[in-house]
Design a protein around this motif. Structure first.
Motif: not given
Lengths: 217, 217
Positions: A111, A115, A117, A119-120, A123-124
């Motif tokens: 990633v 983007d 990790l 941010e992921r 978001r999740e």
């Protein structure tokens, strides 16, 4: 403070040991408690008797601060196992880097660029207050920075929640860090995660992971 | 030494001025000499009377060392205009970063992870001895590093040719750099190019480009 540390590897153990040493109430979360106990955990646990082992969910349920010390590709599954509801409202110190070893060493990133990790994860888990930090140096320096140049080097925090960054900064300061730069929102985690390729090459060149960058300004 | 500098922007001017100040014979290469002269070049040229302006090919033909100070997306075209034959055997100090501003600021990278602009240039010009360096700090610090912490900060060289890296390191040392780390082959340029996302966010945070990283070890 009650701290839940997800991950039983080098980073998780270093953070758990240091936090326990500083008087925090630490529970380490793992995917499979029996499998972890069946590995080399028992020796480590004997040396750190105040640290409890639990499932990921068990480690975060009562925690005031959660640390993601899992591998990059294991982070979302581990956090999912911990439970969105259990993580809601909590500060999550995310140390993981999205390293992809499928083509050997040095790893690439899975990633990056537009983007990260960090941010992921944000978001999740939108109700969790994610702070990316400590992903730019080796475990032993994360927790004992004063061993190198008396701590005259830099770490970073990235996150959307100012109070969460303050709490993480206080933890880092208690570890001995003297220069913590707040880069801004969680999107700035792209910058620190993308430092890894340089870190890996410096490690190859210097032959020793006890180094860090200092932002001279 | 005869130095050809490709690029008339901030980086090209800084390198040309510093090299001329140190007694080198400097020619700056541009795509369109008349257009450059028609811009704000004349004021700069008046202040730097020993620096010659020429086409990209004209700047490299007699050069002993060539500097790529063009933008990332302009690098391969500029080097192509300079000419593969003209560049054969020569040391090329590549300062460009593959920044993509198409989605605004901060830019992303157009080449990264399993490739780098430095490697692309080396592949396209296999007879040229490419050394990636100075792409990790602002132009004024590339050429006058002692203005910050008396030079106590780090720059890097990446390249396949040890003698070429030695020549570039000598040039950097003459500029005032005191800590030049040889990262290894040109593939290690991935590390320094991917530092840019962190650099850009630090710039946003510090509000001033006069900063650099020091590798504390």
């Amino acid at each position: 403070m009650r701290i839940g540390v997800l991950g039983t590897g080098m980073v998780g153990r270093a953070i758990a040991a240091r936090a326990a040493e500083l008087g925090h109430d630490v529970t380490v979360g793992t995917r499979d408690v029996a499998a972890t106990r069946g590995g080399d955990w028992s020796d480590w646990a004997a040396a750190h008797p105040t640290v409890t082992l639990a499932t990921h969910a068990g480690a975060v349920t009562d925690a005031e601060l959660v640390v993601n010390a899992t591998s990059g590709d294991g982070s979302l599954p581990a956090l999912g196992a911990a439970g969105e509801e259990n993580l809601a409202g909590k500060v999550l110190l995310d140390i993981a880097n999205p390293l992809d070893f499928s083509n050997g060493f040095p790893p690439t990133l899975s990633v990056l660029n537009d983007d990260s990790l960090g941010e992921r994860i944000q978001r999740e888990f939108p109700r969790t207050r994610v702070v990316k930090a400590l992903n730019t140096l080796t475990a032993d320096l994360m927790t004992h920075p004063r061993q190198l140049a008396d701590g005259a080097h830099t770490v970073f925090v990235s996150g959307d929640d100012a109070d969460a960054k303050k709490q993480v900064t206080e933890l880092l300061t208690s570890f001995g860090h003297t220069d913590v730069i707040d880069l801004g929102d969680i999107g700035t985690a792209r910058g620190t995660e993308m430092l890894l390729p340089l870190w890996l090459r410096l490690y190859g060149r210097l032959g020793n992971p006890i180094f860090n960058i200092k932002v001279v300004r």
